[in-house]
Every structure is written in structure tokens, then in C-alpha cells.
Design a protein around this motif. Structure first.
Motif, short mmCIF file in Angstrom:
data_model
loop_
_atom_site.label_atom_id
_atom_site.label_comp_id
_atom_site.label_asym_id
_atom_site.label_seq_id
_atom_site.Cartn_x
_atom_site.Cartn_y
_atom_site.Cartn_z
N LYS A 48 -3.27 3.55 -6.64
CA LYS A 48 -3.25 4.45 -5.48
C LYS A 48 -4.65 4.92 -5.05
CE LYS A 48 -1.64 9.19 -4.81
NZ LYS A 48 -0.73 10.18 -5.42
N ASN A 49 -5.48 5.24 -6.04
CA ASN A 49 -6.74 5.88 -5.70
C ASN A 49 -7.91 4.95 -5.41
OD1 ASN A 49 -6.73 8.88 -5.68
ND2 ASN A 49 -5.63 8.55 -7.59
N ASN A 50 -7.75 3.68 -5.66
CA ASN A 50 -8.90 2.81 -5.38
C ASN A 50 -8.57 1.67 -4.44
OD1 ASN A 50 -7.48 1.08 -7.08
ND2 ASN A 50 -9.32 0.28 -8.04
N ILE A 51 -7.43 1.79 -3.78
CA ILE A 51 -7.04 0.70 -2.87
C ILE A 51 -7.91 0.73 -1.61
CG2 ILE A 51 -5.25 2.03 -1.69
CD1 ILE A 51 -4.41 -1.47 -2.51
N ARG A 78 0.83 -1.21 0.00
CA ARG A 78 0.00 0.00 0.00
C ARG A 78 0.87 1.26 0.00
NH1 ARG A 78 -5.49 -0.78 1.78
NH2 ARG A 78 -5.83 -3.00 2.12
N LYS A 79 1.87 1.24 0.85
CA LYS A 79 2.74 2.40 1.00
C LYS A 79 3.42 2.73 -0.34
CE LYS A 79 6.71 2.48 2.80
NZ LYS A 79 7.75 1.75 3.53
N ASN A 80 3.91 1.70 -1.00
CA ASN A 80 4.64 1.92 -2.24
C ASN A 80 3.72 2.19 -3.43
OD1 ASN A 80 7.67 1.52 -1.78
ND2 ASN A 80 6.76 -0.16 -0.63
N LEU A 81 2.48 1.80 -3.30
CA LEU A 81 1.50 2.15 -4.32
C LEU A 81 1.19 3.64 -4.18
CD1 LEU A 81 0.00 0.30 -6.36
CD2 LEU A 81 -1.91 0.28 -4.80
N GLU A 82 1.04 4.02 -2.95
CA GLU A 82 0.75 5.41 -2.61
C GLU A 82 1.85 6.34 -3.14
OE1 GLU A 82 -0.95 8.72 -1.18
OE2 GLU A 82 -1.88 6.73 -1.10
N SER A 83 3.09 5.93 -2.96
CA SER A 83 4.20 6.80 -3.35
C SER A 83 4.53 6.68 -4.84
CB SER A 83 5.44 6.46 -2.53
OG SER A 83 5.92 5.19 -2.92
N GLY A 84 3.83 5.79 -5.53
CA GLY A 84 4.04 5.70 -6.97
C GLY A 84 5.15 4.74 -7.38
N ILE A 85 5.77 4.05 -6.43
CA ILE A 85 6.83 3.09 -6.77
C ILE A 85 6.22 1.87 -7.47
CG2 ILE A 85 8.63 1.57 -5.84
CD1 ILE A 85 9.40 4.36 -5.31
N ILE A 86 5.09 1.39 -6.91
CA ILE A 86 4.38 0.28 -7.53
C ILE A 86 3.27 0.83 -8.42
CG2 ILE A 86 2.88 -1.71 -7.09
CD1 ILE A 86 4.35 -2.12 -4.45
N MET A 123 -19.41 2.28 -3.16
CA MET A 123 -18.96 1.06 -3.82
C MET A 123 -17.46 1.14 -4.10
SD MET A 123 -21.72 -0.70 -4.11
CE MET A 123 -22.03 -0.01 -2.48
N ASP A 124 -16.85 -0.03 -4.27
CA ASP A 124 -15.48 -0.06 -4.74
C ASP A 124 -15.43 0.44 -6.17
OD1 ASP A 124 -14.56 -1.11 -2.42
OD2 ASP A 124 -14.38 -3.17 -3.14
N ILE A 125 -14.31 1.06 -6.52
CA ILE A 125 -14.12 1.44 -7.91
C ILE A 125 -13.31 0.32 -8.56
CG2 ILE A 125 -13.08 3.12 -9.46
CD1 ILE A 125 -13.41 5.07 -6.90
N GLU A 126 -13.96 -0.41 -9.42
CA GLU A 126 -13.33 -1.59 -10.02
C GLU A 126 -12.69 -1.24 -11.35
OE1 GLU A 126 -16.20 -5.14 -8.49
OE2 GLU A 126 -16.89 -3.98 -10.21
N ILE A 127 -11.41 -1.52 -11.46
CA ILE A 127 -10.70 -1.29 -12.71
C ILE A 127 -10.78 -2.57 -13.53
CG2 ILE A 127 -8.50 -0.74 -13.77
CD1 ILE A 127 -7.70 0.63 -11.14
N LYS A 133 -14.09 10.48 -6.72
CA LYS A 133 -12.99 9.53 -6.54
C LYS A 133 -12.76 8.69 -7.80
CE LYS A 133 -10.21 7.79 -3.41
NZ LYS A 133 -9.34 8.88 -2.98
N SER A 134 -13.83 8.27 -8.42
CA SER A 134 -13.67 7.44 -9.60
C SER A 134 -13.07 8.27 -10.75
CB SER A 134 -14.98 6.79 -10.02
OG SER A 134 -15.93 7.75 -10.35
N GLY A 135 -13.35 9.57 -10.73
CA GLY A 135 -12.69 10.45 -11.69
C GLY A 135 -11.19 10.50 -11.44
N GLU A 136 -10.82 10.52 -10.18
CA GLU A 136 -9.40 10.51 -9.84
C GLU A 136 -8.71 9.24 -10.32
OE1 GLU A 136 -8.49 13.10 -5.95
OE2 GLU A 136 -9.51 11.22 -5.54
#
Lengths: 340, 340
Positions: free
Chosen positions: A337-340, A286-294, B330-334, B170-173
Motif C-alpha cells: 500500500k505505502n510504496n506503490i 491498486r485499489k485492493n492493495l490500498e484497502s488491504g485486500i491484497i 526515490m522509490d522505496i524498494e522492498i 514514507k519509508s518508515g510507513e
DNA sequence: TTGTATGCGTTATCAA
DNA sequence: TTGATAACGCATACAA
């Protein structure tokens, strides 16, 4: 509106008791009466009332035994959450959970834990088995007496009620597709896997490789290393790989050890120069997704993997209903990052 | 194992009836007795048995009224599936659904349908309201008499039990984040939206724009057009946009009309030259995801959007339990080709 | 203000 | 081989 056992009894000119005996095949009923009652029940489309059933079977206490290799593996946290939730939802049905947590993947240990769990008296079993013949033999023995459900990790040759978990090959394909979308031209990918002895990990590699070979042939798998889901080992093999393979531009982690691997990449100054795809959503990921590494991590509905087995076994115990599908595959969830 | 109303009665030295009166605040009970019983119940941690409750309230037939703008909009198919499934799961509780489907977004029509639904006698209401003051007024009037749940599309100023649906901003993000991952450098994006009067569509634009502005400033929104969720209009405005904006390299559809838009792109020879992100999973979108024309589509758990409202209202009717959250997002499903 | 009887649909335990 | 009856926990109508 709904048909009851009483109505059937009246129409058939027999007592509730007889209808009960017929509908539940308890024997001791004349064949002709049996046929007659069955006919009426079918005609009226009788469906037993699960609520009333639950109320009366409440006296009986059922215990669902759970065996899970969760110790030291945070991936299972959410699975256990799902199990607790399911347990609460079936509390009124007089069903309890007996959860036994063990560490690691030793066949001996799992067999011993299985013995222990059975000895304490359970009415159903859900577990994450090691795909091993001795385990399979033991499970088949158990399955002769009580319903068995397998989750997260499958095992072959076992007479189980269902498997609930991920389609590992398919999730490898999804990873390949995503890599194809974000990888630079002629990208060299390094794969860090868990263990060559884990079918799921291998399937994730196969799915990935097959997919990029067909749809993104310019991408190549430059190297594969195993880390045994261990952070230290992961650090070591990742470091070696990054130094060994010139121009490596992406990493694909099929299992654990992501934190160690990323530490190696960071120390070698790779940082955001690599496109990285992983599985599951541990705190480190989660942390690395947040920071853009993953870039992406693929999840497998862990909560549901805990919830469903318990509910399936409960339904089987209280109503004798078997699951619709023998293999219940989870959705492959793509997380950024935005839907985790 | 569990505490029953009978045990409390015995311990308190009163009858079951009195305990019932106390626990359900039916009045007609001496304050001191009341306090005594309440104390014992609290001490024992009494929790009413939902199963027994359901069995006895089964006689009462509850009707949940559903009003949904589903006609001509395939997005709602899956929502309706979820509702049917929920209806079946609560059949034993004596709860029925009365589903009224209408077409389009006319306030008059929705008001009329609402009247009609209420007139036929319902005990609870779930709907996709138009965000309009007259609707809000009518809903508040209804909410005074029975529980109201809003799904898919929210409305302000209504005393509702809950909103179940997507977090559109959020889903726009998320869409912005994905575009950032796959867009070429200095990419020009064209936005095809549904209607400037739909809050959800606007939120999806804002979320997208805000995100790329902050994290991918080299990407620019070159143009925005509305298609009113109509394929023909969509074809027209997309064609115009693609001809008008030189070097346009990506499209972002916030709503319907994807098929029409893609037809325009195809005719102009754009085909796979555009990075395209859409919402939901209509048959047309699935097809184009499969063929690689669309890169990502974002789904909003439509099945769950149907299932949850019904279950929430059922729980409220049978046990008086209010949902935990007022806004259940709801979850934003990719979704990509391999995990749709 | 309180207690009692009845029933919801099913299963289980008697007795016939 | 059958039928009657008592539970399960709760709500409700009625009696006291």
C-alpha cells in the motif's frame, strides 16, 4: 582530452577520409595503411564521438517499428509511456517510432500486423511476440535485414538483439517467499493463472511451487485454475475454487483477472480472510492493495520495459552498439500500500 | 522535420546571429525585430537541438564538483557507481567530475572540503550536506554563482536546484506496514536507530510508529536505542535491549550497525525468533537476508541517487534546463532474499 | 544594432 | 586508392 579522427589522421599522415574508411571498414584502402591507422587508433584509445555522429546522421530518418498486444490490456499502458519517453529523448537523433497496437494473441493476426509494419518501411523492430514457430520463422527472416528486440514476453529460436522483460520463474519464487512470510500455518493456497499455454504464467507457478515446497513445506497448493486473463471467467473459476476447497486461506494470481476473482471472494464473504498475492499494478489491483485486500503485488518495471527496447535499437542504429546483455531482466518490485 | 535557427532567420528576414541573440536573450537587438523573431519561433515551435549544442559547447570543459561523506560507509558505494556511469554518459559533452570524499559528519570538515573543492574551480556542485546553519549559509553563497544539487540527505533553507533522495517518513510507513504483516499478535518491537540528531533516522521512526499506531495498534514500540551507526555500540545497546525487554519479538533498524546488533541477538540465542526489518543492502544485510534472519530490507535506489544529480547538473550546464521537480524522491524498494 | 565567418567531430560526396 | 570539401545545427568572435 579526447582523441578525434583528425588527430589520428595527422599522426598517421593521411586524410580524415582515409581514417574514416579504416575505422568503419568501408574498404578501398591499402592494407598497410589500414594496419597503420588501426594501430594508431588503438594506441590512442580512439572512441567515436556519439554527439557528432548523431548530428550528421540526423539527415537520415530512422523508423523503429513497434508491435505490441496492448489493446484491452492496461498493463501495457506504462510500457507505452516508457516508449514515448524514449522516443522523445532520441528525437534529436532523427529517430521516429511507428507503433502498431493489436488485440489478443492470435498468431495469424500477429503475422499480418508484422507484414504491414514491415511494408511501411522500418529500420528496426521491437515486439512482444507469441512464442510460436511461425512467428519465429518470420522474425528470423526480418532479423536478417534489421535489428530485432523482444520485450515483455520471450520467444525461442530467434536471432534477436536482446530480450527485455521479467524473469518469470524468479518472480514466482519471490511470491512464494512472501507467501511463506504471511501465510498462516498449514495454509492452503489456490492459484488462479492466466493460461496454461503461456510460458510466463507457468514459470510463475513453478517458481512459487518449487520455493514453498523447499522452504515452507507446510503450505500446500490446493488447486489451480486458468481464467484466460478474462474477468468473467476469473469470477467463475475463483468462485468455484473457493467453494470447492475447504479451509482455503490464500490466493495467488499469476496474471490478469484479479478484479473478477476478488469479486467472487467478496461475494462469498471471504474479504480479508484470504492472503492474496498478485502481479502488476492495474487500477483494480491498486485499489485492493490500498484497502488491504491484497497483501503484495509484484511489478516488473513496465516503464523500463518500454524505455529500454527503444533506446537499445536507437543506439544500434546510430552507433552500431549492441546491448551488453542478451537477456535484460527487470527488477522484481515488491509493492504494498505505502510504496506503490 | 524539426525547425532550425536557420529557417527562422530566413522566414524573419534576418541573419542567424540575430535569431541567436533573440532566442538566448543576449540583448543588442531592436525590440520590434525581437518581437517578430520570437513570434515566428513560437509559431514554428522551435526547440533547440541539444546534440548540436553539445557539439559546440564541447570546447568548454565543465567540472561538476561532488562532495560526499562516503569514506567508511559502504552504503555510498552504489551511489558512486551511479555517478561514474552518469559521468561516462556525458563524457562527450565535455563534462568532468571532481569527486571529494570525506569521512564523518563534522561541520568543520565539510566546510573545509567545500572551500577546497570550490578553490580548484568547479562549475556545479552536488553534495550530501549536514543539516546545519553554517553549511546552509556557505551553500547559499555558492548557489549564487553555480547550480547546487543536494542528494541523499536534505538541508533546509538552501537555494538548491533539487533534492534527490528518499522520503524517510514514507519509508518508515512502509516498514510499519511490513511489520504489521509479519509480526505475531501483540508484538513488542525494539527500535535501533542511528542518531537522534539525524532527521532522516527520526523520520523513519515517526513513519513507522504513526503507521502501526493507526493500523496495527496491537503492536507496540517497547524501546528505542541509538547506535551512532557504529557496530560496537550497536552490539552493546542491542544486547541490553534484548535483555531488558521481556517478550521482545521484533527489531527495526533505521540505519547502520545492523551487523553488531545481529551479533548480540545471536549470542543471546534469539536467532530466528525475531522479526527483523532493516534499511539498505550492505554485504552484512544481504547475508542475513539470505539466511532468513532479516525478513525485509528497504532500499532507496542508491545507484539512481548518484546518477540523477550528475545528469541534472549536466543538463543544466549544457542546456540550461532545470529539473522538473524540486524534490525527486526515490522509490522505496522492498527487498527479500529472492529479489535482492 | 546587425550580419558573416569559423569551428565542434563526424559522414558523405566529390574529384584526383 | 586517396584527399579535399561540404554539410549537420549551434555558438561565438569579429566585422560592418
Amino acid at each position: 582530452l579526447n582523441v578525434t579522427i583528425n588527430q589520428i589522421a595527422q599522426l598517421a599522415g593521411v586524410s580524415r577520409g582515409t581514417v574514416d574508411r579504416v575505422l568503419n571498414n568501408r574498404g578501398n584502402v591499402k592494407p598497410e595503411v589500414m594496419a597503420h591507422v588501426k594501430g594508431i587508433a588503438a594506441e590512442l584509445g580512439y572512441k567515436p564521438n556519439a554527439v557528432a555522429k548523431a548530428l550528421v546522421t540526423r539527415k537520415k530518418k530512422y523508423v523503429i517499428g513497434i508491435l505490441v498486444n496492448s489493446i484491452g490490456n492496461h498493463f501495457f499502458d506504462e510500457i507505452l509511456e516508457g516508449m514515448e519517453a524514449a522516443a522523445e529523448s532520441i528525437e534529436d537523433f532523427g529517430i521516429l517510432l511507428a507503433i502498431k497496437k493489436i488485440k489478443g494473441y492470435s498468431v495469424e493476426k500477429q503475422l499480418a500486423a508484422l507484414e504491414e509494419l514491415c511494408a511501411q518501411g522500418i529500420n528496426a523492430l521491437a515486439l512482444t511476440p507469441i512464442n510460436d514457430k511461425r512467428i519465429a520463422a518470420k522474425l528470423n527472416e526480418i532479423a536478417g535485414e534489421l535489428p530485432v528486440v523482444v520485450f515483455n514476453s520471450d520467444i525461442e529460436g530467434v536471432n534477436k538483439l536482446a530480450f527485455i522483460g521479467s524473469d518469470y520463474y524468479k518472480s514466482g519464487e519471490v511470491a512464494g517467499e512472501l507467501m511463506g512470510k504471511i501465510a498462516p500455518p498449514d495454509c492452503k493456497v489456490g492459484i488462479i493463472t492466466g493460461s496454461a499455454h503461456m510460458k510466463g504464467h507457468n514459470d510463475r507457478i513453478r517458481g512459487f511451487s518449487d520455493y514453498i515446497e523447499e522452504y515452507f513445506p507446510s503450505i500446500t497448493v490446493a488447486d489451480i485454475e486458468a481464467n484466460n486473463d478474462d474477468e468473467q471467467t476469473s469470477y467463475r473459476v475463483t468462485k468455484r475454487m473457493l467453494q470447492k476447497v475447504p479451509g482455503i486461506a490464500a490466493l495467488y494470481f499469476t496474471a490478469g483477472g484479479v478484479e473478477g476473482g476478488l469479486r467472487a471472494a467478496h461475494e462469498l464473504g471471504f474479504d480479508k480472510a484470504l492472503k492474496i498475492i498478485t502481479f502488476d499494478a492495474t487500477p483494480a489491483i491498486r485499489k485492493n492493495l490500498e484497502s488491504g485486500i491484497i497483501s503484495f503485488t509484484l511489478c516488473q518495471q513496465p516503464y523500463r520495459q518500454g524505455y529500454l527496447p527503444v533506446r537499445m535499437l536507437a543506439d544500434y542504429l546510430v552507433s552500431g552498439v549492441k546491448p551488453e546483455r542478451q537477456n535484460d531482466y527487470m527488477d522484481i518490485e515488491i509493492k504494498v500500500k505505502n510504496n506503490i
